[in-house]
Design a protein around this motif. Structure first.
Motif, PDB file in Angstrom:
ATOM      1  N   SER A  73      -0.227  22.181  21.095  1.00 40.08           N
ATOM      2  CA  SER A  73       1.078  22.456  21.697  1.00 40.08           C
ATOM      3  C   SER A  73       1.858  23.479  20.884  1.00 40.08           C
ATOM      4  O   SER A  73       2.435  24.430  21.435  1.00 40.08           O
ATOM      5  CB  SER A  73       1.873  21.154  21.817  1.00 40.08           C
ATOM      6  OG  SER A  73       3.174  21.402  22.313  1.00 40.08           O
ATOM      7  N   ARG A  74       1.852  23.344  19.560  1.00 38.46           N
ATOM      8  CA  ARG A  74       2.558  24.301  18.700  1.00 38.46           C
ATOM      9  C   ARG A  74       1.883  25.668  18.758  1.00 38.46           C
ATOM     10  O   ARG A  74       2.555  26.704  18.779  1.00 38.46           O
ATOM     11  CB  ARG A  74       2.592  23.790  17.256  1.00 38.46           C
ATOM     12  CG  ARG A  74       3.338  22.490  17.067  1.00 38.46           C
ATOM     13  CD  ARG A  74       4.850  22.646  17.147  1.00 38.46           C
ATOM     14  NE  ARG A  74       5.509  21.357  17.196  1.00 38.46           N
ATOM     15  CZ  ARG A  74       5.886  20.654  16.129  1.00 38.46           C
ATOM     16  NH1 ARG A  74       5.678  21.128  14.921  1.00 38.46           N
ATOM     17  NH2 ARG A  74       6.471  19.484  16.281  1.00 38.46           N
ATOM     18  N   GLU A 108       5.882  16.503  10.510  1.00 39.71           N
ATOM     19  CA  GLU A 108       5.603  15.259  11.211  1.00 39.71           C
ATOM     20  C   GLU A 108       4.347  14.623  10.604  1.00 39.71           C
ATOM     21  O   GLU A 108       3.548  15.296   9.970  1.00 39.71           O
ATOM     22  CB  GLU A 108       5.384  15.535  12.697  1.00 39.71           C
ATOM     23  CG  GLU A 108       6.587  16.129  13.409  1.00 39.71           C
ATOM     24  CD  GLU A 108       6.590  17.637  13.440  1.00 39.71           C
ATOM     25  OE1 GLU A 108       7.243  18.197  14.339  1.00 39.71           O
ATOM     26  OE2 GLU A 108       5.939  18.276  12.569  1.00 39.71           O
ATOM     27  N   ASP A 126      -3.799  17.403  19.976  1.00 44.49           N
ATOM     28  CA  ASP A 126      -2.820  17.668  21.037  1.00 44.49           C
ATOM     29  C   ASP A 126      -1.530  18.253  20.466  1.00 44.49           C
ATOM     30  O   ASP A 126      -0.960  19.194  21.036  1.00 44.49           O
ATOM     31  CB  ASP A 126      -2.503  16.383  21.803  1.00 44.49           C
ATOM     32  CG  ASP A 126      -3.661  15.920  22.679  1.00 44.49           C
ATOM     33  OD1 ASP A 126      -4.546  16.746  22.988  1.00 44.49           O
ATOM     34  OD2 ASP A 126      -3.676  14.734  23.049  1.00 44.49           O
ATOM     35  N   ALA A 127      -1.069  17.703  19.348  1.00 50.87           N
ATOM     36  CA  ALA A 127       0.189  18.170  18.759  1.00 50.87           C
ATOM     37  C   ALA A 127       0.059  19.597  18.240  1.00 50.87           C
ATOM     38  O   ALA A 127       0.932  20.447  18.479  1.00 50.87           O
ATOM     39  CB  ALA A 127       0.621  17.230  17.630  1.00 50.87           C
ATOM     40  N   TRP A 171       1.454  13.790  11.721  1.00 55.51           N
ATOM     41  CA  TRP A 171       0.177  14.435  12.057  1.00 55.51           C
ATOM     42  C   TRP A 171      -0.008  15.736  11.280  1.00 55.51           C
ATOM     43  O   TRP A 171      -1.127  16.089  10.897  1.00 55.51           O
ATOM     44  CB  TRP A 171       0.077  14.705  13.571  1.00 55.51           C
ATOM     45  CG  TRP A 171       1.119  15.634  14.129  1.00 55.51           C
ATOM     46  CD1 TRP A 171       2.321  15.287  14.666  1.00 55.51           C
ATOM     47  CD2 TRP A 171       1.058  17.068  14.172  1.00 55.51           C
ATOM     48  NE1 TRP A 171       3.026  16.414  15.048  1.00 55.51           N
ATOM     49  CE2 TRP A 171       2.265  17.517  14.765  1.00 55.51           C
ATOM     50  CE3 TRP A 171       0.112  18.015  13.792  1.00 55.51           C
ATOM     51  CZ2 TRP A 171       2.547  18.869  14.978  1.00 55.51           C
ATOM     52  CZ3 TRP A 171       0.388  19.349  14.003  1.00 55.51           C
ATOM     53  CH2 TRP A 171       1.586  19.774  14.590  1.00 55.51           C
TER      54      TRP A 171
END
Length: 200
Positions: A164-165, A25, A160-161, A27
């Motif tokens: 989360s992962r 992605e 944030d991304a 990001w």
């Protein structure tokens, strides 16, 4: 320091960038490009000699196992990423020793610190990823370098991304390095990274 944004001149480096564009992605792509830039900048600042192609390919591929296409249900993501990198390098025509080195650099980015004199590429990637993810060691970089890297490759909601992962990895694989880091306050360090401070 414009050279820190310059891809090594090889077909394999170009292919690594293409693969990262395809599967990561935005990001995560920018994180990978920043990782190489931080590493190259730190090497210049500290006079560490390194293999540019090896470092670039490792930086571009080091987190691909966090993507849905390459996520592994059992292996820690850095180990799965090492396998992805090994297969990529085989397809690129690298010999066995160089494939193994690439996989090693990818795996070691989540392990204990490696001295530069023992393994410059692993050391540089560790420094770079630590700075980009949690802000560790950012004081090693001049403000101008930090501004240039973030201007060239914006964060795009990275904290944030990525968190989360990382939380997903820790929950599914409680014995992995990501889980150990989460238990040690990694989430707080990640969300408090000065690179994500308002006004940067």
């Amino acid at each position: 320091m414009d050279f820190i944004f310059t891809r090594p001149d090889s077909k394999t480096s170009a292919a690594a960038l293409e693969v990262c564009h395809e599967y990561a992605e935005p990001w995560l792509l920018n994180h990978s490009l920043r990782a190489y830039s931080w590493a190259a900048a730190y090497a210049s600042l500290t006079d560490i000699a390194y293999d540019g192609e090896l470092l670039y390919v490792a930086a571009l591929l080091h987190d691909l196992a966090l993507t849905p296409a390459f996520d592994n249900h059992a292996l820690p993501f850095e180990e799965a990423g090492g396998h992805v990198a090994w297969v990529f390098a085989a397809g690129a025509g690298w010999g066995r020793v160089r494939r193994d080195r690439l996989a090693e650099v990818v795996v070691l980015h989540m392990r204990d610190d490696v001295p530069a004199e023992d393994d410059p590429e692993s050391h540089l990637l560790q420094v770079a990823v630590s700075a980009d993810v949690s802000g560790r060691g950012l004081d090693r970089f001049p403000d101008q370098v930090k501004d240039d890297v973030l201007t060239r490759y914006p964060r795009l909601g990275f904290a944030d991304a990525f968190l989360s992962r990382a939380e997903d990895q820790a929950e599914r694989k409680p014995r992995c390095a990501a889980a150990a880091l989460m238990r040690d306050g990694w989430a707080q360090r990640l969300t408090n990274n000065p690179l994500d401070a308002p006004g940067r």
